[in-house]
Design a protein around this motif. Structure first.
Motif, short mmCIF file in Angstrom:
data_model
loop_
_atom_site.label_atom_id
_atom_site.label_comp_id
_atom_site.label_asym_id
_atom_site.label_seq_id
_atom_site.Cartn_x
_atom_site.Cartn_y
_atom_site.Cartn_z
N LEU A 193 7.68 -9.71 -6.50
CA LEU A 193 6.27 -9.45 -6.17
C LEU A 193 5.79 -8.14 -6.78
O LEU A 193 4.58 -7.94 -6.96
CB LEU A 193 6.07 -9.42 -4.66
N MET A 194 6.73 -7.24 -7.10
CA MET A 194 6.33 -5.98 -7.71
C MET A 194 5.87 -6.16 -9.15
O MET A 194 5.17 -5.29 -9.68
CB MET A 194 7.51 -4.99 -7.69
N LEU A 195 6.24 -7.25 -9.78
CA LEU A 195 5.85 -7.45 -11.18
C LEU A 195 4.33 -7.53 -11.35
O LEU A 195 3.75 -6.74 -12.11
CB LEU A 195 6.53 -8.70 -11.74
N ILE B 290 0.83 -1.21 0.00
CA ILE B 290 0.00 0.00 0.00
C ILE B 290 0.86 1.26 0.00
O ILE B 290 0.61 2.21 -0.75
CB ILE B 290 -0.97 -0.02 1.19
N ASP B 291 1.90 1.28 0.84
CA ASP B 291 2.80 2.43 0.87
C ASP B 291 3.50 2.61 -0.48
O ASP B 291 3.67 3.73 -0.97
CB ASP B 291 3.82 2.26 1.98
N LEU B 292 3.87 1.50 -1.10
CA LEU B 292 4.57 1.55 -2.39
C LEU B 292 3.71 2.18 -3.47
O LEU B 292 4.14 3.08 -4.19
CB LEU B 292 4.98 0.13 -2.78
N ILE B 293 2.46 1.73 -3.59
CA ILE B 293 1.62 2.26 -4.67
C ILE B 293 1.15 3.68 -4.37
O ILE B 293 1.03 4.50 -5.28
CB ILE B 293 0.42 1.33 -4.95
N LYS B 294 0.88 4.00 -3.12
CA LYS B 294 0.45 5.36 -2.78
C LYS B 294 1.56 6.36 -3.06
O LYS B 294 1.31 7.47 -3.56
CB LYS B 294 0.00 5.44 -1.32
N THR B 295 2.80 5.99 -2.73
CA THR B 295 3.93 6.88 -3.00
C THR B 295 4.13 7.05 -4.50
O THR B 295 4.34 8.16 -5.00
CB THR B 295 5.21 6.31 -2.36
N LEU C 271 2.18 -6.58 -9.19
CA LEU C 271 1.63 -5.36 -8.59
C LEU C 271 1.59 -4.22 -9.61
O LEU C 271 0.54 -3.58 -9.79
CB LEU C 271 2.47 -4.96 -7.38
N PHE C 272 2.68 -3.97 -10.31
CA PHE C 272 2.72 -2.85 -11.25
C PHE C 272 2.04 -3.20 -12.58
O PHE C 272 1.64 -2.29 -13.31
CB PHE C 272 4.14 -2.36 -11.45
N CYS C 273 1.90 -4.50 -12.88
CA CYS C 273 1.04 -4.87 -14.01
C CYS C 273 -0.41 -4.50 -13.71
O CYS C 273 -1.12 -3.97 -14.58
CB CYS C 273 1.16 -6.36 -14.30
N ALA C 274 -0.84 -4.76 -12.48
CA ALA C 274 -2.19 -4.38 -12.07
C ALA C 274 -2.37 -2.87 -12.07
O ALA C 274 -3.39 -2.35 -12.55
CB ALA C 274 -2.51 -4.95 -10.69
N GLU C 275 -1.37 -2.15 -11.56
CA GLU C 275 -1.45 -0.69 -11.53
C GLU C 275 -1.49 -0.10 -12.94
O GLU C 275 -2.23 0.85 -13.20
CB GLU C 275 -0.25 -0.12 -10.77
N ARG C 276 -0.72 -0.67 -13.85
CA ARG C 276 -0.71 -0.16 -15.22
C ARG C 276 -2.07 -0.36 -15.89
O ARG C 276 -2.59 0.54 -16.56
CB ARG C 276 0.39 -0.84 -16.03
N LYS D 110 -3.28 -12.64 -8.83
CA LYS D 110 -2.01 -13.36 -8.91
C LYS D 110 -1.05 -12.89 -7.82
O LYS D 110 -0.33 -13.71 -7.22
CB LYS D 110 -1.38 -13.16 -10.29
N LEU D 111 -1.04 -11.58 -7.57
CA LEU D 111 -0.20 -11.06 -6.49
C LEU D 111 -0.62 -11.64 -5.15
O LEU D 111 0.23 -12.06 -4.35
CB LEU D 111 -0.31 -9.53 -6.47
N ALA D 112 -1.93 -11.67 -4.88
CA ALA D 112 -2.42 -12.21 -3.62
C ALA D 112 -2.07 -13.69 -3.47
O ALA D 112 -1.72 -14.15 -2.37
CB ALA D 112 -3.93 -12.00 -3.52
N ALA D 113 -2.14 -14.44 -4.56
CA ALA D 113 -1.81 -15.87 -4.50
C ALA D 113 -0.33 -16.08 -4.19
O ALA D 113 0.04 -16.96 -3.41
CB ALA D 113 -2.18 -16.54 -5.83
#
Length: 289
Positions: free
Chosen positions: A101-103, A41-46, A105-110, A146-149
């Motif tokens: 794990l960021m892969l 959460i801190d990573l994506i909010k920042t 995460l940032f695929c979802a954000e994109r 996928k990230l949650a899994a």
């Protein structure tokens, strides 16, 4: 302020150096893998605040996600080959670094940023862009699952809970856009519950962030509850019925929720105009045209 911009640049440089650091050598397959930790959460909010979303620039944030994914794939070795595409899915047993794990995460954000960009641009409510943004929202939900899994098997308890809250939020966005009120309500409530409980057991700085996320999904929870009661034939309270009266006043409301509220407000005003029989001005009734 100049000093604030300097701090942001320094943090971005440190972030790039950290991502460019080589991964550790592969461990023995029989050796127990360590638990990974990632402040999701801190990573994506920042990242959102520093790369466009402070001003609602989803296109800029989407471009940033693409650049960061490229760096992450290069440093983690999770590239897809040169020329011909080679699919290399992440498996729990192959995840040995938190940057992997960021892969997802940032695929979802994109994908989410692209959907929000399409929603901002589709002011005429055209069908084709709407189908496109639904597909991007669904893709964001798929990546978040996928990230949650991965976090459920490879991360510590806090990271696992943050991933579950993030995945529930993404699935709630899809259901909200499709006007599936019950699944959307369940997803947003799950996000709020997880963040509220995490705020109770973490340090003050992290607790404030969790409380912020819980507050951001609260308008969506209220709106879904309102629509479920309305569809069920129940009377709604004046407070709930007035949700659409001040769309701009809903702090933290997502663009998806704002568009839905604007539609409700337009429908409500149309019904009021149809039922209007006369207007009293200075004690004299005036019939509408």
């Amino acid at each position: 302020p100049p000093r604030s911009r300097t701090r942001i640049r320094v943090r971005a440089m440190a972030e790039d150096q950290e991502e460019d650091a080589p991964m550790q050598d592969a461990q023995d397959p029989e050796e127990e893998l360590p638990e990974l930790s990632l402040d999701i959460i801190d990573l994506i909010k920042t990242a959102q605040a520093q790369h466009g979303l402070r001003h609602g620039d989803y296109g800029r944030y989407r471009s940033y996600c693409s650049r960061r994914l490229h760096r992450l794939r290069r440093v983690t070795g999770c590239t897809h080959g040169k020329g011909r595409y080679v699919k290399r899915p992440l498996e729990p047993e192959s995840v040995r670094d938190a940057r992997q794990l960021m892969l997802p995460l940032f695929c979802a954000e994109r994908a989410w940023a692209f959907a929000m960009q399409l929603k901002r641009e589709n002011t005429q409510q055209e069908a084709r862009p709407h189908y496109h943004l639904l597909a991007r929202l669904a893709k964001a939900a798929e990546w978040s699952a996928k990230l949650a899994a991965l976090c459920a098997e490879r991360a510590d308890q806090r990271t696992d809970l943050e991933a579950k809250a993030y995945s529930a939020f993404m699935h709630g966005n899809v259901a909200l856009e499709r006007e599936n009120w019950a699944p959307a309500l369940a997803s947003f409530k799950s996000t709020a519950t997880i963040c509220t409980e995490l705020a109770r057991v973490t340090m003050a700085e992290q607790a404030a962030l969790y409380k912020q996320v819980a507050a951001e999904v609260e308008p969506s929870i209220r709106f879904c509850s309102y629509n479920l009661r309305r569809l069920g034939g129940e009377e709604v309270s004046d407070e709930t019925d007035a949700m659409g009266d001040d769309v701009d006043g809903l702090a933290g409301a997502s663009d998806i929720l704002r568009s839905k509220l604007e539609q409700v407000l337009a429908e409500t005003r149309a019904k009021q105009a149809e039922s209007l029989t006369e207007v009293v001005v200075l004690g004299a009734p005036i019939l509408p045209p």
